[in-house]
Enzyme design. Structure first.
Site, PDB file in Angstrom:
ATOM      1  N   LYS A 110      -4.135  -5.132 -14.523  1.00 36.27           N
ATOM      2  CA  LYS A 110      -4.789  -3.816 -14.437  1.00 36.27           C
ATOM      3  C   LYS A 110      -6.282  -4.011 -14.574  1.00 36.27           C
ATOM      4  CE  LYS A 110      -3.543   0.585 -14.219  1.00 36.27           C
ATOM      5  NZ  LYS A 110      -2.260   1.090 -13.724  1.00 36.27           N
TER       6      LYS A 110
HETATM    7  N1  GLU Z   1      -2.010   2.275 -10.364  1.00 30.75           N
HETATM    8  C1  GLU Z   1      -0.660   2.422  -9.989  1.00 30.75           C
HETATM    9  C2  GLU Z   1       0.256   2.162 -11.162  1.00 30.75           C
HETATM   10  O1  GLU Z   1      -0.122   2.355 -12.290  1.00 30.75           O
HETATM   11  C3  GLU Z   1      -0.312   1.601  -8.753  1.00 30.75           C
HETATM   12  C4  GLU Z   1      -0.417   0.112  -8.920  1.00 30.75           C
HETATM   13  C5  GLU Z   1      -0.265  -0.650  -7.611  1.00 30.75           C
HETATM   14  O2  GLU Z   1       0.048  -0.069  -6.606  1.00 30.75           O
HETATM   15  O3  GLU Z   1      -0.467  -1.863  -7.665  1.00 30.75           O
HETATM   16  O4  GLU Z   1       1.404   1.860 -11.015  1.00 30.75           O
END
Ligand code: GLU
Length: 479
Positions: A110
């Site tokens: 993240k």
């Molecule tokens: N930000 C989104 C999540 O928390 C999508 C993550 C992604 O598609 O890699 O799942």
């Protein structure tokens, strides 16, 4: 919208660990493996300056890698003033568990940038984003086979397109450059259905939950989604799409929407589309004629309803307000909206929580499809769609002939003909893949929930499925 009052309960990172520890207690993992799975492998902090409005502004950003048992690692990049290392690490951990649960072949990661995106003009945001991306790309923290970001709170297609372009400029001969980030606009290598994927996933998750009357009964509810009263917190990308699909396609009644500047309440049901239009025009819900304005929107979470959808940010249901929540089912469209202590209180009250690592996995699922599309350099459905249509046409023609021969002139209905004859395009394939993913993942959770001793809730079941899969992956490849 208030999060858990500071200092009163464990932070977000600890909250995620507490939840995974509950699952680990039911598993027989080798000593040390549990810790290896739980800890965050690395977090990179970057501070960079950008000259804007005549001054140099320093920004702080993070990219955290929680688990590399599978690569690339995957997870969004968030733009918010509340971004901090602990939050990014908690979100990265959730990505590991989420990807394992829905079987997307990624580790968890993240990123976040400490910024108020509304405080900057578009061209300024582009320069900031490109500079942030530059810092991450040069360390392979953005890379098609190492680390693939996506949108999250405060970011969207636009930012992903800038990141993709920045990567391509720095890797001019990489034929797979587009796969370095997902959530791109369609014209920039994106995939149909990604924008609404998380909201669509919430809808599919609820549909699957309601296919199991035994599970529904655990919340005190019965029947189908039709007529269920829904409260949604946060009408951003995820909350908006979930509320829109549930009300327009499943007969749910959205009785309250809680937003940043207040909330709207209407026991007869709010028109989600109109509320969204109002917010786009006026910057908030105040004055919107769709419902009664409630200044302190957090109070709307405490209204009686069947399904509560927290779709904004972490920690909004905490030790202080959990006891006053009167929803039968909470579906965590956001990451970490219910703290570990609130989770305990709600469980005791008999509230069923459909956990974040499952409920909002639609985004990363369609991200996976986009990544595969980018690596295969071809749109889904392009090779087979017309061939499929031709084969269906053959069958329909033959049926027509047989029916006519039998003297039946009232042949196949026009609507059947139309639906049967059209081959699936990319959007239909994406939806079908997402639906299958959400159903399969729910079934893997519910099997643990119903068949293993002492598993009280879906969250623990979800963590068990995920942690077992991550553990298996470490076992097979060795540490
Ligand atoms: N930000 C989104 C999540 O928390 C999508 C993550 C992604 O598609 O890699 O799942």
């Amino acid at each position: 919208m208030s999060a858990a009052p500071a200092g009163t309960e464990p932070g977000f990172r600890d909250s995620v660990d507490l939840m995974s520890n509950r699952a680990v207690a039911h598993l027989d993992l080798p000593r040390g493996l549990e810790e290896k799975i739980r800890v965050c492998n690395a977090t990179y902090t970057v501070r960079f300056g950008v000259r804007l409005r005549g001054d140099i502004h320093t920004f702080t950003g993070y990219r955290s890698v929680h688990s590399e048992h599978m690569e690339p690692v995957k997870g969004g990049i968030r733009y918010a003033t509340s971004v901090n290392q602990q939050e990014v690490e908690a979100l990265a951990a959730l990505m590991t568990y989420k990807c394992a649960l829905v079987e997307t072949p990624f580790g968890g990661s993240k990123g976040g940038l400490c910024i108020d995106p509304r405080a900057w003009e578009e061209d300024e945001l582009e320069r900031i984003t490109r500079r942030f991306a530059y810092e991450l790309v040069k360390r392979d923290l953005i890379h098609p086979s190492q680390n693939v970001p996506a949108p999250d709170m405060g970011t969207g297609e636009r930012e992903m397109a800038w990141i993709a372009d920045q990567y391509a400029r720095m890797h001019t001969t990489d034929i797979n450059a587009r796969a370095c980030v997902t959530g791109k606009p369609l014209a920039g290598g994106g995939i149909a259905g990604r924008v609404e994927a998380t909201g669509r996933g919430v809808q599919y998750a609820l549909r699957e939950y309601f296919r199991h009357p035994e599970d529904v009964a655990k919340s005190g509810l019965a029947g189908t989604l039709d007529g269920k009263r829904v409260i949604v917190q946060g009408l951003g990308n995820v909350g908006y799409h979930a509320a829109k699909f549930l009300s327009e396609e499943d007969g749910c009644k959205v009785i309250a929407i809680a937003e940043r500047d207040g909330g709207l309440f209407n026991p007869l049901g709010l028109e989600v589309e109109r509320v969204r239009e109002w917010i786009a025009k006026h910057g908030g819900v105040r004055g919107c004629p769709e419902g009664t304005y409630v200044e302190h929107s957090a109070l709307l979470l405490e209204e009686e309803c069947d399904i509560l959808i927290p779709a904004a940010m972490e920690g909004v249901i905490h030790q202080q307000n959990a006891d006053r929540i009167r929803a039968a089912v909470i579906i965590e469209a956001a990451n970490g909206p219910v703290t570990a202590l609130a989770d305990e209180i709600l469980r005791r009250k008999g509230c069923v929580i459909i956990p974040d690592l499952y409920a909002n996995a639609g985004g990363v699922t369609v991200s996976y499809f986009e990544w595969v599309k980018n690596l295969s350099h071809i749109r889904f459905g392009r090779m087979q769609r017309r061939q499929e249509e031709a084969r269906h046409q053959l069958l329909v023609d033959e049926l027509d002939r047989v029916l006519r021969k039998a003297g039946l002139d009232d042949t196949l209905s026009e609507s059947f003909r139309k639906r049967y004859l059209s081959g699936a395009d990319e959007l239909e394939l994406v939806r079908s893949g997402l639906d299958d993913t959400m159903r399969t993942a729910y079934q893997s959770m519910r099997e643990v929930w119903h068949t293993r001793d002492g598993i009280e809730d879906l969250r623990t079941a979800a963590y068990i499925v995920s942690i077992e899969r991550v553990a298996d992956s470490y076992r097979t490849k060795g540490l």
